[in-house]
Design a protein around this motif. Structure first.
Motif, short mmCIF file in Angstrom:
data_model
loop_
_atom_site.label_atom_id
_atom_site.label_comp_id
_atom_site.label_asym_id
_atom_site.label_seq_id
_atom_site.Cartn_x
_atom_site.Cartn_y
_atom_site.Cartn_z
N MET A 1 0.82 -1.19 0.00
CA MET A 1 0.00 0.00 0.00
C MET A 1 0.87 1.26 0.00
O MET A 1 0.60 2.19 -0.72
N GLN A 2 1.89 1.26 0.81
CA GLN A 2 2.76 2.41 0.91
C GLN A 2 3.55 2.59 -0.38
O GLN A 2 3.78 3.71 -0.82
N LEU A 3 3.92 1.51 -1.04
CA LEU A 3 4.67 1.59 -2.28
C LEU A 3 3.84 2.26 -3.36
O LEU A 3 4.33 3.08 -4.11
N GLN A 4 2.55 1.95 -3.41
CA GLN A 4 1.68 2.58 -4.41
C GLN A 4 1.57 4.08 -4.18
O GLN A 4 1.58 4.86 -5.11
N ALA A 5 1.49 4.49 -2.93
CA ALA A 5 1.39 5.92 -2.63
C ALA A 5 2.66 6.64 -3.06
O ALA A 5 2.61 7.73 -3.61
N GLU A 6 3.82 6.01 -2.84
CA GLU A 6 5.08 6.63 -3.25
C GLU A 6 5.16 6.73 -4.77
O GLU A 6 5.63 7.72 -5.31
N THR A 7 4.69 5.72 -5.47
CA THR A 7 4.71 5.74 -6.93
C THR A 7 3.82 6.86 -7.46
O THR A 7 4.19 7.59 -8.36
N ARG A 8 2.65 7.01 -6.88
CA ARG A 8 1.75 8.07 -7.31
C ARG A 8 2.38 9.44 -7.06
O ARG A 8 2.22 10.35 -7.84
N GLY A 9 3.07 9.60 -5.98
CA GLY A 9 3.69 10.88 -5.65
C GLY A 9 4.75 11.28 -6.67
O GLY A 9 4.80 12.42 -7.11
N THR A 10 5.59 10.34 -7.08
CA THR A 10 6.61 10.67 -8.07
C THR A 10 5.99 10.91 -9.43
O THR A 10 6.45 11.74 -10.20
N GLN A 11 4.91 10.20 -9.74
CA GLN A 11 4.24 10.40 -11.02
C GLN A 11 3.61 11.80 -11.06
O GLN A 11 3.68 12.48 -12.08
N GLY A 12 3.02 12.23 -9.98
CA GLY A 12 2.43 13.56 -9.92
C GLY A 12 3.47 14.65 -10.06
O GLY A 12 3.25 15.66 -10.72
N ARG A 13 4.64 14.44 -9.46
CA ARG A 13 5.72 15.43 -9.57
C ARG A 13 6.22 15.54 -11.00
O ARG A 13 6.51 16.62 -11.48
N SER A 14 6.32 14.41 -11.70
CA SER A 14 6.82 14.45 -13.08
C SER A 14 5.84 15.20 -13.98
O SER A 14 6.24 15.93 -14.87
N ILE A 15 4.54 15.05 -13.71
CA ILE A 15 3.54 15.79 -14.50
C ILE A 15 3.68 17.28 -14.22
O ILE A 15 3.60 18.10 -15.13
N LEU A 16 3.89 17.63 -12.95
CA LEU A 16 4.05 19.05 -12.62
C LEU A 16 5.30 19.63 -13.26
O LEU A 16 5.32 20.81 -13.62
N LEU A 17 6.34 18.84 -13.39
CA LEU A 17 7.57 19.33 -14.02
C LEU A 17 7.40 19.51 -15.52
O LEU A 17 8.06 20.36 -16.12
N LEU A 18 6.52 18.75 -16.15
CA LEU A 18 6.31 18.86 -17.59
C LEU A 18 5.33 19.97 -17.96
O LEU A 18 5.33 20.46 -19.08
N ARG A 19 4.50 20.38 -17.04
CA ARG A 19 3.46 21.37 -17.36
C ARG A 19 4.01 22.73 -17.80
O ARG A 19 3.58 23.25 -18.82
N PRO A 20 4.94 23.36 -17.08
CA PRO A 20 5.43 24.69 -17.52
C PRO A 20 6.08 24.67 -18.91
O PRO A 20 5.76 25.54 -19.73
N PRO A 21 6.95 23.69 -19.24
CA PRO A 21 7.49 23.69 -20.60
C PRO A 21 6.41 23.47 -21.66
O PRO A 21 6.44 24.08 -22.73
N TYR A 22 5.41 22.64 -21.35
CA TYR A 22 4.32 22.40 -22.28
C TYR A 22 3.55 23.70 -22.54
O TYR A 22 3.25 24.05 -23.68
N LEU A 23 3.22 24.42 -21.46
CA LEU A 23 2.49 25.68 -21.62
C LEU A 23 3.30 26.71 -22.39
O LEU A 23 2.77 27.44 -23.23
N ALA A 24 4.60 26.78 -22.11
CA ALA A 24 5.45 27.72 -22.82
C ALA A 24 5.50 27.39 -24.31
O ALA A 24 5.40 28.28 -25.17
N LEU A 25 5.63 26.12 -24.63
CA LEU A 25 5.71 25.70 -26.02
C LEU A 25 4.39 25.97 -26.75
O LEU A 25 4.40 26.45 -27.89
N THR A 26 3.27 25.70 -26.12
CA THR A 26 1.99 25.97 -26.77
C THR A 26 1.78 27.46 -26.98
O THR A 26 1.24 27.89 -28.00
N ASN A 27 2.24 28.29 -26.03
CA ASN A 27 2.14 29.74 -26.21
C ASN A 27 3.02 30.23 -27.36
O ASN A 27 2.64 31.13 -28.10
#
Length: 78
Positions: A1-27
């Motif tokens: 159970m704890q392993l799944q929570a950790e995996t979700r946390g890193t996945q969420g961080r990677s999405i947050l890291l990709l969002r600003p470059p994506y928005l800049a590129l679309t602009n």
């Protein structure tokens, strides 16, 4: 159970890291697309945006009126 929570946390961080470059590129692409537009193209786009705005305002007004009707019914029941 704890392993799944950790995996979700890193996945969420990677999405947050990709969002600003994506928005800049679309602009950047949106700006490049707007540069060679003629006056007629500008007018067509403005008309399309006004139409979309009118539709959204109508939808909002309907929902708002529906909410007010529900409130009135509740007041009458009391």
């Amino acid at each position: 159970m704890q392993l799944q929570a950790e995996t979700r946390g890193t996945q969420g961080r990677s999405i947050l890291l990709l969002r600003p470059p994506y928005l800049a590129l679309t602009n950047v692409f949106a700006s490049i697309r707007l540069l060679p537009m003629s006056d007629a193209d500008d007018n067509v786009e403005i008309l399309a945006l006004r139409h979309q705005l009118a539709i959204l305002q109508r939808q909002f007004d309907r929902r708002h009126r529906c909410f007010e009707r529900r409130q009135d019914r509740c007041r009458l029941k009391q």
